[in-house]
Design a protein around this motif. Structure first.
Motif, PDB file in Angstrom:
ATOM      1  N   ALA B 328      15.694   0.514  -3.367  1.00  0.00           N
ATOM      2  CA  ALA B 328      14.492   0.587  -2.536  1.00  0.00           C
ATOM      3  C   ALA B 328      14.891   1.095  -1.163  1.00  0.00           C
ATOM      4  O   ALA B 328      15.681   0.467  -0.471  1.00  0.00           O
ATOM      5  N   LEU B 330      13.874   1.687   2.520  1.00  0.00           N
ATOM      6  CA  LEU B 330      12.873   1.290   3.515  1.00  0.00           C
ATOM      7  C   LEU B 330      13.007   2.217   4.708  1.00  0.00           C
ATOM      8  O   LEU B 330      14.093   2.343   5.282  1.00  0.00           O
ATOM      9  N   TYR B 343      14.920   8.902   1.905  1.00  0.00           N
ATOM     10  CA  TYR B 343      14.694   8.858   0.450  1.00  0.00           C
ATOM     11  C   TYR B 343      15.088  10.193  -0.180  1.00  0.00           C
ATOM     12  O   TYR B 343      15.744  10.221  -1.231  1.00  0.00           O
ATOM     13  N   LYS B 362      13.073   4.059  -5.314  1.00  0.00           N
ATOM     14  CA  LYS B 362      11.737   3.973  -4.717  1.00  0.00           C
ATOM     15  C   LYS B 362      11.765   3.969  -3.206  1.00  0.00           C
ATOM     16  O   LYS B 362      12.753   3.598  -2.578  1.00  0.00           O
ATOM     17  N   ASN B 363      10.654   4.416  -2.645  1.00  0.00           N
ATOM     18  CA  ASN B 363      10.566   4.634  -1.206  1.00  0.00           C
ATOM     19  C   ASN B 363       9.433   3.791  -0.605  1.00  0.00           C
ATOM     20  O   ASN B 363       8.306   3.830  -1.095  1.00  0.00           O
ATOM     21  N   TYR B 364       9.756   3.009   0.414  1.00  0.00           N
ATOM     22  CA  TYR B 364       8.753   2.187   1.093  1.00  0.00           C
ATOM     23  C   TYR B 364       8.696   2.582   2.560  1.00  0.00           C
ATOM     24  O   TYR B 364       9.689   2.463   3.284  1.00  0.00           O
ATOM     25  N   VAL B 366       7.587   1.805   6.113  1.00  0.00           N
ATOM     26  CA  VAL B 366       7.244   0.568   6.836  1.00  0.00           C
ATOM     27  C   VAL B 366       7.335   0.780   8.349  1.00  0.00           C
ATOM     28  O   VAL B 366       7.982   1.711   8.810  1.00  0.00           O
ATOM     29  N   ILE B 381       8.569  -6.067  -1.375  1.00  0.00           N
ATOM     30  CA  ILE B 381       9.312  -4.858  -1.752  1.00  0.00           C
ATOM     31  C   ILE B 381      10.351  -5.198  -2.824  1.00  0.00           C
ATOM     32  O   ILE B 381      10.500  -4.473  -3.812  1.00  0.00           O
ATOM     33  N   ASP B 384       8.582  -5.502  -5.985  1.00  0.00           N
ATOM     34  CA  ASP B 384       8.024  -4.234  -6.486  1.00  0.00           C
ATOM     35  C   ASP B 384       9.110  -3.257  -6.953  1.00  0.00           C
ATOM     36  O   ASP B 384       8.848  -2.411  -7.814  1.00  0.00           O
ATOM     37  N   LYS B 393       5.426   4.228  -1.420  1.00  0.00           N
ATOM     38  CA  LYS B 393       4.380   3.297  -0.992  1.00  0.00           C
ATOM     39  C   LYS B 393       4.443   3.063   0.502  1.00  0.00           C
ATOM     40  O   LYS B 393       5.533   2.952   1.071  1.00  0.00           O
ATOM     41  N   ILE B 395       3.857   0.272   3.148  1.00  0.00           N
ATOM     42  CA  ILE B 395       3.682  -1.180   3.199  1.00  0.00           C
ATOM     43  C   ILE B 395       3.279  -1.538   4.635  1.00  0.00           C
ATOM     44  O   ILE B 395       4.109  -1.595   5.538  1.00  0.00           O
TER      45      ILE B 395
END
Lengths: 93, 398
Positions: B328, B330, B343, B362-364, B366, B381, B384, B393, B395
């Protein structure tokens, strides 16, 4: 990763404007008709690349412009200022 | 005297300014912009009070400030500047020139979002806007790290003739107070020698040279290749110099190591967590503290902190993420119309290394524009990350 063996020298000594010949950038070439030219030197004074030098023609005892095409970028200023329209711009390719 | 290297409670900006004073640049030029302001205010005050010897040149804009330090650096002296957000964007043209001319400029960026809409709070949008300029980019996650990274930055910059940008999160680091040790000038001198570039490489009336000269299609490509390769090979030197800095600081009683929590720490990256994690969170900057506090309660979750973003430490990252199933990323930035820039770098790294075909990456996004990143969000996160759903996403609220 393949290494670039030769390092490029980024710091350069002065005087490179003589080394880098900018003539090939030209798309139009000024051609001077020396029969019409009155030797007023305006073209040499206006040339932004100092590519025109005035030389004494001893036979005719008048000044004549000599254009160095190694550096002339073909901007056409000399043709613009010539009071007797002795310089014509021709396509150069 | 070792006693000067004592622990103090300082504001982040003040800590950076005190460090710069001890590093003793010859020229400082900056234009004030929130949240960088306290750093340059403190430096200007030190100069006015006769505590610092540098020239403080006031500029009419960030473009001028960057140009002033470019020019000063070209004369072969140590320089410093700092900026944020719109200021960094106004500097952009000069920032590229500094890298292309191989000037060892060191600059702090107090990271702030980019307009519009206007917002003065923290994210990494400004740093990412000049990502491809050719600078080495450090990201600090606490006060002590930012202090140490400034000292490291000058050593790397002057050794390799590469500019270094130290990114510190605006307000979260620049305006908060933490215990920190500012190494005194003697300690710094032991690590960082007086800067003197070789004759013929800087502007000097006795030895005239041209810097930033014209390069045509015949050799421009090679200059960019050379800059890229020099950046890539700086990775190893940063690792060595980081070790040497820590050793020097320890010898002088100036190592403020908080409780050693990380499993791996080599100056480029830091890894916290189990040896074989299922999920790894990757982040940069001050959010590391929040994530670290959150993952304490998770047995199989690790945290990878990127300290050097450019050059990208791909090899080090691959070593860490190899055992994990879910990654993940962030990020406090978004490359609009694509994904977070970190990412994209990670995805390229994973592809090139061929570590795992079915890795869940995956990319969050924030914390944009100073939005608080809470432990609740981090937990969300972590929950998820193993799900096979949308890879990108935002967040914001939970």
């Amino acid at each position: 990763m393949k290494k670039n063996k030769k390092r490029i020298e980024l710091v350069v000594k002065p005087g490179t404007s003589l080394k880098n010949k900018t003539g090939p950038w030209r798309t139009e070439k000024p051609l001077t008709d020396l029969e019409i030219c009155i030797g007023c030197s305006l073209c040499a004074k206006v040339c932004p690349d100092s590519a025109i030098t005035m030389k004494q023609n001893l036979k005719k005892s008048k000044l004549e412009p000599h254009t160095d095409y190694n550096y002339c970028k073909g901007c056409g200023l000399c043709a613009q200022v010539c009071p007797v329209k002795a310089i014509k711009m021709k396509k150069d390719y | 005297m070792i006693s000067k290297n004592k622990k103090q409670i300082l504001e982040g900006s003040n800590a950076i300014a005190l460090t710069i004073k001890n590093i003793a640049p010859a020229v400082v030029s900056a234009f004030p912009i929130t949240p960088q302001t306290h750093i340059v205010e403190d430096l200007a005050k030190m100069k006015a009070d006769g505590l610092a010897s540098f020239e403080y040149i006031r500029a009419e804009s960030e473009f001028a400030a960057a140009s002033i330090v470019l020019g000063a650096s070209a004369t072969g002296v140590r320089v410093y500047s700092a900026t944020s957000s719109q200021g960094l964007l106004l500097m952009t043209e000069v920032v590229f020139n500094i890298a292309g001319m191989r000037l060892p400029v060191v600059m702090t960026v107090a990271n702030r979002s980019v307009s519009a809409p206007i917002n003065i709070w923290n994210d990494h949008g400004d740093a990412m806007a000049v990502r491809d300029a050719g600078w080495i980019k450090f990201f600090a996650s606490n006060h002590q790290e930012s202090v140490n990274q400034h000292i490291l930055a000058y050593k790397i910059a002057e050794k390799l003739q590469l500019p270094v940008m130290i990114n510190v999160d605006g307000f979260i680091l620049t305006h908060s107070y933490e215990p920190v040790i500012i190494p005194d000038d003697k300690t710094i001198k032991k690590y960082l020698p007086v800067y003197q570039p070789p004759t013929g490489t800087y502007l000097d009336p006795k030895n005239p040279v041209t810097l930033g000269a014209f390069f045509g299609p015949n050799n421009y490509l090679e200059t960019r290749q050379m800059l890229h390769e020099d950046l890539m090979s700086s990775l190893e030197i940063i690792k060595e110099e980081y070790k040497l800095l820590n050793k020097t600081l320890a010898n002088q009683g100036a190592n403020h190591q908080r409780q050693k929590l990380s499993r791996i720490d080599n100056g480029l990256i830091e890894y916290y967590g189990p040896q074989k994690p299922k999920t790894i969170l990757i982040a940069m900057g001050s959010v590391i503290g929040t994530i670290l506090e959150t993952i304490k309660n998770f047995k199989d979750v690790g945290l990878l902190k990127i300290k050097v973003y450019r050059p990208f430490p791909a090899e080090e990252i691959v070593k860490i993420i190899k055992p994990a199933q879910n990654i993940a990323v962030l990020e406090k930035a978004i490359s609009l119309g694509q994904s977070g820039p970190l990412y994209a770098d990670l995805a390229a790294t994973v592809m090139a290394s061929k570590i795992k075909k079915n890795l869940n990456l995956k990319n969050y996004i924030v914390g944009l524009g100073g939005r608080d990143i809470t432990q609740k969000m981090i937990k969300e996160i972590i929950k998820d990350a193993p799900q096979k759903n949308n890879y990108l996403k935002f967040i914001g609220k939970i």
